[in-house]
Design an enzyme around this catalytic site. Structure first.
Site, PDB file in Angstrom:
ATOM      1  N   ASN A  53      -8.982   5.063   3.404  1.00  0.00           N
ATOM      2  CA  ASN A  53      -9.806   5.861   2.496  1.00  0.00           C
ATOM      3  C   ASN A  53     -10.599   6.957   3.228  1.00  0.00           C
ATOM      4  O   ASN A  53     -11.198   6.705   4.275  1.00  0.00           O
ATOM      5  CB  ASN A  53     -10.766   4.906   1.783  1.00  0.00           C
ATOM      6  CG  ASN A  53     -11.464   5.579   0.630  1.00  0.00           C
ATOM      7  OD1 ASN A  53     -12.420   6.313   0.823  1.00  0.00           O
ATOM      8  ND2 ASN A  53     -10.962   5.343  -0.567  1.00  0.00           N
ATOM      9  N   SER A  73     -12.286   9.976  -3.919  1.00  0.00           N
ATOM     10  CA  SER A  73     -11.736   9.835  -2.570  1.00  0.00           C
ATOM     11  C   SER A  73     -10.239   9.592  -2.655  1.00  0.00           C
ATOM     12  O   SER A  73      -9.717   9.262  -3.717  1.00  0.00           O
ATOM     13  CB  SER A  73     -12.412   8.670  -1.837  1.00  0.00           C
ATOM     14  OG  SER A  73     -12.076   7.444  -2.456  1.00  0.00           O
ATOM     15  N   GLU A 113       0.811  -1.222   0.000  1.00  0.00           N
ATOM     16  CA  GLU A 113       0.000   0.000   0.000  1.00  0.00           C
ATOM     17  C   GLU A 113       0.841   1.267   0.000  1.00  0.00           C
ATOM     18  O   GLU A 113       0.531   2.220  -0.715  1.00  0.00           O
ATOM     19  CB  GLU A 113      -0.947   0.025   1.208  1.00  0.00           C
ATOM     20  CG  GLU A 113      -2.105  -0.964   1.132  1.00  0.00           C
ATOM     21  CD  GLU A 113      -3.181  -0.549   0.126  1.00  0.00           C
ATOM     22  OE1 GLU A 113      -3.063   0.513  -0.500  1.00  0.00           O
ATOM     23  OE2 GLU A 113      -4.143  -1.329  -0.021  1.00  0.00           O
ATOM     24  N   ASN A 117      -8.936   8.187  -6.111  1.00  0.00           N
ATOM     25  CA  ASN A 117      -9.616   7.006  -6.637  1.00  0.00           C
ATOM     26  C   ASN A 117     -10.692   7.446  -7.637  1.00  0.00           C
ATOM     27  O   ASN A 117     -10.971   8.637  -7.762  1.00  0.00           O
ATOM     28  CB  ASN A 117     -10.258   6.233  -5.475  1.00  0.00           C
ATOM     29  CG  ASN A 117      -9.217   5.794  -4.453  1.00  0.00           C
ATOM     30  OD1 ASN A 117      -8.192   5.243  -4.807  1.00  0.00           O
ATOM     31  ND2 ASN A 117      -9.476   6.061  -3.175  1.00  0.00           N
ATOM     32  N   ASP A 142      -6.605   7.959  -0.427  1.00  0.00           N
ATOM     33  CA  ASP A 142      -6.136   7.036   0.600  1.00  0.00           C
ATOM     34  C   ASP A 142      -4.940   7.652   1.324  1.00  0.00           C
ATOM     35  O   ASP A 142      -4.103   8.295   0.694  1.00  0.00           O
ATOM     36  CB  ASP A 142      -5.727   5.698  -0.032  1.00  0.00           C
ATOM     37  CG  ASP A 142      -6.888   5.050  -0.761  1.00  0.00           C
ATOM     38  OD1 ASP A 142      -8.038   5.237  -0.342  1.00  0.00           O
ATOM     39  OD2 ASP A 142      -6.641   4.364  -1.773  1.00  0.00           O
TER      40      ASP A 142
END
Ligand SMILES: *[C@@H]1O[C@H](CO)[C@@H](O)[C@H](O)[C@H]1NC(C)=O
Length: 142
Positions: free
Chosen positions: A77, A68, A52, A64, A70
């Site tokens: 998120n 949104s 990640e 995204n 991360d």
């Protein structure tokens, strides 16, 4: 005046670095142990963090498809879990900035909450790169 400018530059640079921690694999393991992640899940968490954020605390992902973003070590998120302003909010009752801190306690509490609700499959990177695979990186020396 010139000295002041140099001083400010140095302070700002140092502070950017202190806000931009990249753990080594073993540092990460020790941090996760400090946060009481269960030992039998350790290799999954380490693999998840590797995929990640490559162990960087400060990263914000590119938006995204729903707009949104991360945040931090666990790439949590902001649609559901943190408020992307100065006011703590949403499911983890935190600001997204707190999830990007070098102090990983808020991010850890939030990640555990997500895991309790949805399991590791909440993280696409875990599903795609860790699930059912040899879990990397190796932490046997940590
Ligand atoms: C997020 O922060 C804003 C202030 O910027 C506040 O108005 C809002 O209520 C907060 N959202 C949540 C879900 O707490």
């Amino acid at each position: 005046m010139k000295l002041l400018l140099i001083l400010v530059t140095v302070v700002v640079t140092v502070c950017l670095q202190c806000e931009a921690k990249t753990f080594t694999v073993c540092e990460l393991v020790h941090e996760l142990r400090k946060q009481k992640f269960p030992e039998n899940e350790m290799r999954d968490w380490v693999c998840l963090v590797e995929m990640e954020s490559t162990r960087r605390t400060h990263v914000t992902g590119s938006p995204n498809s729903d707009g949104s973003k991360d945040h931090g070590l666990f790439q949590i998120n902001d649609r559901y879990w943190c408020n992307d302003s100065n006011v703590p909010g949403k499911e983890c009752h935190v600001t997204c900035g707190q999830l990007r801190s070098d102090d990983i306690s808020s991010a850890s509490t939030c990640a555990k909450k997500i895991h309790r609700r949805h399991g590791f499959s909440a993280w696409y990177a875990w599903r795609d790169h860790c699930k059912g695979k040899p879990l990397l990186p190796d932490i046997s020396k940590c």
